[in-house]
Design a protein around this motif. Structure first.
Motif, PDB file in Angstrom:
ATOM      1  N   GLU A 139       0.838  -1.197   0.000  1.00  0.00           N
ATOM      2  CA  GLU A 139       0.000   0.000   0.000  1.00  0.00           C
ATOM      3  C   GLU A 139       0.880   1.257   0.000  1.00  0.00           C
ATOM      4  O   GLU A 139       0.627   2.209  -0.747  1.00  0.00           O
ATOM      5  CB  GLU A 139      -0.930   0.013   1.209  1.00  0.00           C
ATOM      6  CG  GLU A 139      -1.801   1.275   1.258  1.00  0.00           C
ATOM      7  CD  GLU A 139      -2.759   1.295   2.438  1.00  0.00           C
ATOM      8  OE1 GLU A 139      -3.241   2.392   2.782  1.00  0.00           O
ATOM      9  OE2 GLU A 139      -3.016   0.217   3.029  1.00  0.00           O
ATOM     10  N   ASP A 169      -9.324  -4.100  -1.196  1.00  0.00           N
ATOM     11  CA  ASP A 169     -10.234  -2.958  -1.373  1.00  0.00           C
ATOM     12  C   ASP A 169      -9.886  -1.780  -0.466  1.00  0.00           C
ATOM     13  O   ASP A 169      -9.869  -0.624  -0.921  1.00  0.00           O
ATOM     14  CB  ASP A 169     -11.681  -3.397  -1.100  1.00  0.00           C
ATOM     15  CG  ASP A 169     -12.189  -4.358  -2.173  1.00  0.00           C
ATOM     16  OD1 ASP A 169     -11.504  -4.489  -3.210  1.00  0.00           O
ATOM     17  OD2 ASP A 169     -13.254  -4.972  -1.966  1.00  0.00           O
ATOM     18  N   GLU A 170      -9.619  -2.034   0.804  1.00  0.00           N
ATOM     19  CA  GLU A 170      -9.363  -0.926   1.735  1.00  0.00           C
ATOM     20  C   GLU A 170      -8.097  -0.162   1.355  1.00  0.00           C
ATOM     21  O   GLU A 170      -8.080   1.077   1.371  1.00  0.00           O
ATOM     22  CB  GLU A 170      -9.255  -1.459   3.167  1.00  0.00           C
ATOM     23  CG  GLU A 170     -10.580  -1.966   3.725  1.00  0.00           C
ATOM     24  CD  GLU A 170     -10.451  -2.408   5.174  1.00  0.00           C
ATOM     25  OE1 GLU A 170      -9.309  -2.325   5.712  1.00  0.00           O
ATOM     26  OE2 GLU A 170     -11.449  -2.830   5.777  1.00  0.00           O
ATOM     27  N   SER A 171      -7.051  -0.885   1.009  1.00  0.00           N
ATOM     28  CA  SER A 171      -5.802  -0.236   0.603  1.00  0.00           C
ATOM     29  C   SER A 171      -6.014   0.555  -0.677  1.00  0.00           C
ATOM     30  O   SER A 171      -5.560   1.705  -0.800  1.00  0.00           O
ATOM     31  CB  SER A 171      -4.709  -1.286   0.385  1.00  0.00           C
ATOM     32  OG  SER A 171      -4.395  -1.955   1.583  1.00  0.00           O
ATOM     33  N   ARG A 172      -6.688  -0.043  -1.634  1.00  0.00           N
ATOM     34  CA  ARG A 172      -6.963   0.637  -2.900  1.00  0.00           C
ATOM     35  C   ARG A 172      -7.743   1.916  -2.668  1.00  0.00           C
ATOM     36  O   ARG A 172      -7.401   2.978  -3.203  1.00  0.00           O
ATOM     37  CB  ARG A 172      -7.760  -0.299  -3.813  1.00  0.00           C
ATOM     38  CG  ARG A 172      -8.176   0.309  -5.144  1.00  0.00           C
ATOM     39  CD  ARG A 172      -9.351  -0.439  -5.717  1.00  0.00           C
ATOM     40  NE  ARG A 172     -10.518  -0.324  -4.841  1.00  0.00           N
ATOM     41  CZ  ARG A 172     -11.528  -1.193  -4.834  1.00  0.00           C
ATOM     42  NH1 ARG A 172     -11.497  -2.273  -5.594  1.00  0.00           N
ATOM     43  NH2 ARG A 172     -12.558  -0.995  -4.023  1.00  0.00           N
ATOM     44  N   ASP A 173      -8.789   1.846  -1.832  1.00  0.00           N
ATOM     45  CA  ASP A 173      -9.646   3.019  -1.610  1.00  0.00           C
ATOM     46  C   ASP A 173      -8.896   4.136  -0.904  1.00  0.00           C
ATOM     47  O   ASP A 173      -9.116   5.322  -1.194  1.00  0.00           O
ATOM     48  CB  ASP A 173     -10.885   2.620  -0.794  1.00  0.00           C
ATOM     49  CG  ASP A 173     -11.824   1.713  -1.587  1.00  0.00           C
ATOM     50  OD1 ASP A 173     -11.659   1.634  -2.823  1.00  0.00           O
ATOM     51  OD2 ASP A 173     -12.696   1.077  -0.958  1.00  0.00           O
ATOM     52  N   ARG A 174      -7.989   3.790   0.014  1.00  0.00           N
ATOM     53  CA  ARG A 174      -7.219   4.829   0.703  1.00  0.00           C
ATOM     54  C   ARG A 174      -6.316   5.575  -0.278  1.00  0.00           C
ATOM     55  O   ARG A 174      -6.193   6.809  -0.217  1.00  0.00           O
ATOM     56  CB  ARG A 174      -6.395   4.209   1.832  1.00  0.00           C
ATOM     57  CG  ARG A 174      -7.175   3.976   3.118  1.00  0.00           C
ATOM     58  CD  ARG A 174      -6.257   3.650   4.276  1.00  0.00           C
ATOM     59  NE  ARG A 174      -5.623   2.345   4.131  1.00  0.00           N
ATOM     60  CZ  ARG A 174      -6.138   1.212   4.638  1.00  0.00           C
ATOM     61  NH1 ARG A 174      -7.278   1.238   5.303  1.00  0.00           N
ATOM     62  NH2 ARG A 174      -5.489   0.061   4.490  1.00  0.00           N
ATOM     63  N   SER A 177      -8.568   7.696  -2.795  1.00  0.00           N
ATOM     64  CA  SER A 177      -9.206   8.864  -2.178  1.00  0.00           C
ATOM     65  C   SER A 177      -8.205   9.993  -1.999  1.00  0.00           C
ATOM     66  O   SER A 177      -8.549  11.170  -2.183  1.00  0.00           O
ATOM     67  CB  SER A 177      -9.828   8.484  -0.834  1.00  0.00           C
ATOM     68  OG  SER A 177      -8.829   8.152   0.112  1.00  0.00           O
TER      69      SER A 177
END
Length: 205
Positions: A139, A169-174, A177
């Motif tokens: 990440e 998903d969480e890493s990608r979204d951070r 964003s």
């Protein structure tokens, strides 16, 4: 060989400086303490293999020199004189080999010194712990790549974005964003992920 040349040879450093090892080589795959530790372990393994190989080469070279020395002193003919010259070449090679061994040992000492505090920070590397640290590292690495893309080209390159989309998903979204919706704070965000929250801040309008 003159004293001046000898001084220059003594000042010559065959391998990378300690500064290079600490600030460039050790952080090649860095971004997190785990990333730096992984890279340092890789460098230690490389030096370990190199030192084993150099030790074998040195022992073989010493045997060659013993044989040449015996042959050069046994007769006074062309073959013996050639052996004496070859022996001198081998002696020069031994000096170079010893310098390589000393350089590799110096680098090993630097990396061992870097590894100890990183290992203390990371703790035991179970499979589960390693997977967690790998996810965090990737990440940070891909977030860093996206930041550099935006800062240098104004956009995230396709290859970087494809790699980002491969993250959980969480890493990608951070990452998305921050890069897409909060680009003014890219540097502070990147520095906070690498433990440098107060460094490189950019002022927002």
């Amino acid at each position: 060989m003159g004293e001046e040349i000898q001084t220059y040879l003594q000042d010559h450093q065959k391998f990378a400086s300690q500064f290079q090892l600490e600030h460039f080589v050790a952080v090649k795959n860095g971004g997190t303490a785990y990333g730096r530790y992984r890279q340092v372990c890789r460098e230690i393994a490389k030096r370990s293999r190199s030192l084993k190989q150099l030790d074998c080469e040195r022992r073989i070279l010493l045997i060659d020199m013993e044989e040449l020395e015996a042959h050069a002193s046994s007769k006074d003919n062309a073959a013996a004189r050639k052996s004496a010259i070859t022996l001198e070449m081998k002696q020069n090679a031994l000096e170079e080999l010893d310098a390589s061994i000393a350089g590799a040992q110096r680098e090993m000492a630097v990396f061992k010194g870097l590894a100890a505090p990183l290992k203390a920070e990371i703790g035991e590397l179970t499979d589960e712990r390693r997977n967690e640290l790998e996810a965090e590292l990737w990440e940070v690495k891909l977030g860093h790549a996206a930041v550099l893309d935006v800062l240098t080209t104004g956009r995230v390159r396709r290859g970087t974005m494809e790699a980002v989309l491969s993250l959980p998903d969480e890493s990608r979204d951070r990452i998305v964003s921050k890069v897409v919706t909060d680009s003014k704070n890219l540097l502070p965000w990147m520095n906070s992920k690498t433990g440098e929250a107060n460094a490189g801040e950019v002022k927002t309008q």
